[in-house]
Scaffold this motif. Structure first.
Motif, PDB file in Angstrom:
ATOM      1  N   SER A 179      -4.227   4.445  -1.253  1.00 31.94           N
ATOM      2  CA  SER A 179      -3.313   3.350  -1.618  1.00 31.94           C
ATOM      3  C   SER A 179      -2.069   3.855  -2.337  1.00 31.94           C
ATOM      4  O   SER A 179      -0.960   3.353  -2.097  1.00 31.94           O
ATOM      5  CB  SER A 179      -4.045   2.339  -2.513  1.00 31.94           C
ATOM      6  OG  SER A 179      -4.581   2.986  -3.666  1.00 31.94           O
ATOM      7  N   ILE A 180      -2.227   4.866  -3.183  1.00 32.79           N
ATOM      8  CA  ILE A 180      -1.061   5.384  -3.912  1.00 32.79           C
ATOM      9  C   ILE A 180      -0.103   6.089  -2.964  1.00 32.79           C
ATOM     10  O   ILE A 180       1.118   6.014  -3.108  1.00 32.79           O
ATOM     11  CB  ILE A 180      -1.517   6.316  -5.066  1.00 32.79           C
ATOM     12  CG1 ILE A 180      -0.387   6.525  -6.062  1.00 32.79           C
ATOM     13  CG2 ILE A 180      -2.018   7.648  -4.542  1.00 32.79           C
ATOM     14  CD1 ILE A 180      -0.073   5.305  -6.895  1.00 32.79           C
ATOM     15  N   ALA A 181      -0.638   6.782  -1.938  1.00 33.64           N
ATOM     16  CA  ALA A 181       0.212   7.461  -0.964  1.00 33.64           C
ATOM     17  C   ALA A 181       0.944   6.457  -0.090  1.00 33.64           C
ATOM     18  O   ALA A 181       2.145   6.601   0.194  1.00 33.64           O
ATOM     19  CB  ALA A 181      -0.632   8.396  -0.094  1.00 33.64           C
ATOM     20  N   THR A 182       0.244   5.405   0.320  1.00 36.73           N
ATOM     21  CA  THR A 182       0.863   4.378   1.159  1.00 36.73           C
ATOM     22  C   THR A 182       2.012   3.701   0.415  1.00 36.73           C
ATOM     23  O   THR A 182       3.107   3.511   0.954  1.00 36.73           O
ATOM     24  CB  THR A 182      -0.176   3.334   1.574  1.00 36.73           C
ATOM     25  OG1 THR A 182      -1.245   3.977   2.257  1.00 36.73           O
ATOM     26  CG2 THR A 182       0.435   2.285   2.485  1.00 36.73           C
ATOM     27  N   ALA A 183       1.765   3.364  -0.841  1.00 32.81           N
ATOM     28  CA  ALA A 183       2.798   2.699  -1.637  1.00 32.81           C
ATOM     29  C   ALA A 183       3.983   3.617  -1.877  1.00 32.81           C
ATOM     30  O   ALA A 183       5.149   3.201  -1.801  1.00 32.81           O
ATOM     31  CB  ALA A 183       2.207   2.237  -2.970  1.00 32.81           C
ATOM     32  N   ALA A 184       3.720   4.908  -2.177  1.00 31.86           N
ATOM     33  CA  ALA A 184       4.802   5.852  -2.465  1.00 31.86           C
ATOM     34  C   ALA A 184       5.689   6.054  -1.246  1.00 31.86           C
ATOM     35  O   ALA A 184       6.927   6.085  -1.351  1.00 31.86           O
ATOM     36  CB  ALA A 184       4.219   7.181  -2.925  1.00 31.86           C
ATOM     37  N   CYS A 185       5.092   6.184  -0.080  1.00 32.35           N
ATOM     38  CA  CYS A 185       5.877   6.423   1.134  1.00 32.35           C
ATOM     39  C   CYS A 185       6.664   5.180   1.542  1.00 32.35           C
ATOM     40  O   CYS A 185       7.828   5.277   1.935  1.00 32.35           O
ATOM     41  CB  CYS A 185       4.962   6.851   2.273  1.00 32.35           C
ATOM     42  SG  CYS A 185       4.272   8.511   2.049  1.00 32.35           S
ATOM     43  N   GLN A 186       6.058   4.019   1.423  1.00 36.02           N
ATOM     44  CA  GLN A 186       6.763   2.795   1.791  1.00 36.02           C
ATOM     45  C   GLN A 186       7.901   2.501   0.836  1.00 36.02           C
ATOM     46  O   GLN A 186       8.956   1.999   1.220  1.00 36.02           O
ATOM     47  CB  GLN A 186       5.782   1.623   1.813  1.00 36.02           C
ATOM     48  CG  GLN A 186       4.799   1.664   2.978  1.00 36.02           C
ATOM     49  CD  GLN A 186       3.810   0.524   2.931  1.00 36.02           C
ATOM     50  OE1 GLN A 186       3.685  -0.185   1.921  1.00 36.02           O
ATOM     51  NE2 GLN A 186       3.071   0.354   4.025  1.00 36.02           N
ATOM     52  N   ASP A 187       7.715   2.848  -0.433  1.00 39.21           N
ATOM     53  CA  ASP A 187       8.705   2.500  -1.447  1.00 39.21           C
ATOM     54  C   ASP A 187       9.845   3.508  -1.526  1.00 39.21           C
ATOM     55  O   ASP A 187      10.983   3.130  -1.792  1.00 39.21           O
ATOM     56  CB  ASP A 187       8.026   2.409  -2.822  1.00 39.21           C
ATOM     57  CG  ASP A 187       9.014   2.018  -3.907  1.00 39.21           C
ATOM     58  OD1 ASP A 187       9.648   0.962  -3.771  1.00 39.21           O
ATOM     59  OD2 ASP A 187       9.147   2.787  -4.875  1.00 39.21           O
TER      60      ASP A 187
END
Length: 422
Positions: A195-203
């Motif tokens: 979840s932290i990787a998904t959020a970091a890449c999207q943001d």
């Protein structure tokens, strides 16, 4: 690595060393790797007994006069004879056979050259197979921080210490992801599906700049390590802070100039002057000015060597030149320098100034520990004569200052003019 693998790789390295031939070699010509790292091929009409018993010393002329060409031609194929004739042998100094590593200029083994050799001859060391070699050429050429390159290299080879990798290697730990505690922490999960990787890449990633993408991956890894080692749970403000810090470090890295390759050694004397000096005196007036140069053709290994002698007192000029076989233009240049010195000494000159356009030749004369192994014997002979003279200086100059010697070397190479004394 298993002991069996270590043994096989050590054997591979040992069997790929070779010999540099000295003054009176006792080695057997048909059993050792001495012709550019290979065992020479005998003619078909040479008996097995002869091939097994011929010593390399028997292939040399007496009194260090070079190779016995007629004997070479009676034993070996013509291409092998040509290759042997390119090998330097000592002219004036006694030298023992040297076991050398043929994959470095100096002939000395280095870990870097050994790894390079093994990576191209064994599967176990080959971390960059052909399908991926282009990727790694691009990676190592990127203008990003070295620690990022190593990080990406480890990520590509699944070499990061994720808990899944540590568990696979036998550590008794849970393989759950420290960041989300939902799935096993593999590299794929940590950098793509967590979840932290998904959020970091999207943001934070818009697909336009590679450094931003690498900074995000680096921030995710650092955030994960903060959780594992410091107990600080990663969240988006922390990841964004680590990402911004990484990008700032990247721009600081870019602001530093690319370091230029270091020269072999800093030359002595005033700026613009590179010379090697020999003899009993440092100061003096030369009796003879010598231009030396070599002209080499790769396809035939034939080289023309020449020198132009200008007598200071009589204001007269003499020219000398001839053909030899040489494995490189540097060998031809060194042989021209040695030939000029032998010629000048035989005529009684003891204060000699030599002009050469070879930077490597002069630097090698200055620093024996880094000299190319291909001209080691010739350099030793040059030093030997130089120390016998009252004053001898070998000066690096521009090509224009040795143009007459260069033209003569070209002429004798194209005309195949022999030189028996060389």
């Amino acid at each position: 690595m298993s002991s069996k693998t270590e043994s096989s790789e050590k054997k591979l390295l040992l069997t790929n060393s070779c010999w540099k031939i000295g003054s009176n070699s006792p080695l057997l010509a048909g059993k050792e790797r001495w012709v550019h790292g290979q065992i020479p091929l005998f003619r078909d009409n040479v008996s097995l007994r002869t091939a097994a018993t011929v010593s390399i010393a028997s292939l040399l002329l007496p009194q260090q006069q070079g190779w016995n060409v007629s004997r070479l031609q009676s034993l070996f194929h013509s291409s092998t004879v040509r290759d042997i004739r390119t090998l330097e042998v000592p002219r004036l100094t006694n030298q023992v056979d040297l076991s050398i590593w043929p994959f470095t200029t100096s002939g000395h083994y280095t870990a870097k050259s050994g790894y390079y050799f093994l990576s191209r001859h064994t599967d176990i060391y080959n971390m960059t197979p052909p399908l991926n070699s282009k990727f790694f050429r691009i990676l190592w050429g990127l203008r990003i921080m070295p620690k990022w390159k190593i990080f990406l290299w480890k990520l590509f080879h699944n070499g990061l210490a994720t808990v899944a990798n540590l568990s696979y290697r036998g550590l008794a730990i849970s393989d759950s992801c420290p960041s989300c505690n939902v799935e096993p922490e593999t590299s794929q999960h940590l950098f793509r599906f967590c979840s932290i990787a998904t959020a970091a890449c999207q943001d934070g990633y818009n697909g336009l700049r590679l450094p931003v993408f690498v900074a995000i991956l680096w921030a995710i890894w650092q955030g994960r390590n903060n959780k594992v080692f410091n107990g600080i749970a990663p969240d988006m403000p922390l990841i964004r802070s680590l990402q911004d810090k990484g990008i700032q470090q990247h721009y600081t890295f870019l602001a530093n100039p690319i370091p230029l390759p270091r020269s072999l050694h800093v030359a002595p004397g005033p700026p613009g002057f590179l010379f090697a000096h020999f003899g009993t005196a440092f100061c003096g007036v030369p009796q003879l000015h010598l231009q030396v140069d070599g002209s080499w053709k790769k396809s035939s290994l034939l080289a023309g060597i020449a020198w132009v002698a200008e007598h200071v007192t009589t204001q007269t000029t003499e020219v000398q030149g001839g053909c030899i076989y040489a494995e490189s233009p540097l060998v031809a240049e060194a042989r021209a320098c040695l030939g000029a010195l032998i010629w000048a000494q035989s005529r009684g000159y003891c204060q000699i100034l030599i002009y050469t356009d070879s930077d490597v030749l002069v630097r090698s004369l200055l620093h024996q520990d880094t000299q190319p192994i291909s001209i080691a014997w010739t350099l030793n002979d040059i030093r030997s004569i130089g120390h016998q003279l009252q004053w001898c200086r070998i000066l690096k100059v521009h090509r224009q200052q040795v143009q007459r010697a260069h033209d003569l070397a070209n002429h004798v190479r194209l005309g195949h003019i022999p030189m028996d004394t060389m």
